[in-house]
Design an enzyme around this catalytic site. Sequence first.
Site, mmCIF file in Angstrom:
data_model
loop_
_atom_site.group_PDB
_atom_site.id
_atom_site.type_symbol
_atom_site.label_atom_id
_atom_site.label_comp_id
_atom_site.label_asym_id
_atom_site.label_seq_id
_atom_site.Cartn_x
_atom_site.Cartn_y
_atom_site.Cartn_z
ATOM 1 C CG LEU A 52 14.265 -27.727 33.691
ATOM 2 C CD1 LEU A 52 14.963 -28.971 34.381
ATOM 3 C CD2 LEU A 52 14.631 -26.151 33.964
ATOM 4 C CG ASP A 53 13.861 -25.304 26.940
ATOM 5 O OD1 ASP A 53 12.806 -25.155 27.055
ATOM 6 O OD2 ASP A 53 14.876 -24.834 26.565
ATOM 7 N NE ARG A 54 11.348 -33.418 23.339
ATOM 8 C CZ ARG A 54 10.582 -34.513 23.430
ATOM 9 N NH1 ARG A 54 11.117 -35.549 23.843
ATOM 10 N NH2 ARG A 54 9.385 -34.467 23.287
ATOM 11 C CB THR A 56 17.286 -28.190 29.909
ATOM 12 O OG1 THR A 56 17.276 -27.165 28.929
ATOM 13 C CG2 THR A 56 17.949 -27.457 31.117
ATOM 14 N NE ARG A 154 18.096 -23.982 23.831
ATOM 15 C CZ ARG A 154 17.467 -24.573 23.526
ATOM 16 N NH1 ARG A 154 16.100 -24.894 23.581
ATOM 17 N NH2 ARG A 154 17.609 -25.049 21.851
#
Length: 213
Positions: A52-54, A56, A154
């Site tokens: 997952l993104d930082r 998120t 996104r």
Amino acid sequence: MTVEILFRDDHVLVVNKPAGVAVVFDRHRPDEVSFWQELWRSHGPVYVVHRLDRETTGALVFARSQAAQKALSQAFAKHRVAKIYHAVVVGVPFWHEVTAERPLRENGDGAHRTVVDWERGKPAQTRFRLLRVLPGERALVEASPLTGRRHQVRAHLAALGFPILGDALYGGGKDAPRPLLHARAVTFPHPVGEGFVEVSAPYPEDMMTSLGC
């Protein structure tokens, strides 16, 4: 770091990832300890299956053996894993359900964004559903990505004209401390034996605040 465990057995560990931490090594922050390293220290050997993104939050799956990692990685690659995200978006969608089928290209501009590119992009598909209209011309949207491109949810929401609140990179402004994107649920085949594992992740505090909870 306090970690909320959502599911654990001898083969799988699913946690509720907090915001502000990278899952694996971040070359731009070489001195930072990754989330994966913290989990290894506190829960023994764990192996990365997806990311997952930082910023998120939400359900993140790790394997507890290399054999389980191989099986789970294959499940992700073969699209046998169902992921559901919830996002607070800027604006109120005019649709109740819609599927974005727009090819995406990573690092497609000078800001290193994932962009829609009809000529050089890779196929990408995300199903969206309007869950709730919120005060201030905002809404809660559910996203089900059917492919796994970087920043897919996104980028697709931005392309539809409803960027995620707080996602300044994709046009969502800075009215939230981070992009309000949460991995709400994940369903995957168990790496050993039969059946599927279905796990849901409670909202973090900032998401609860935006939803008026």
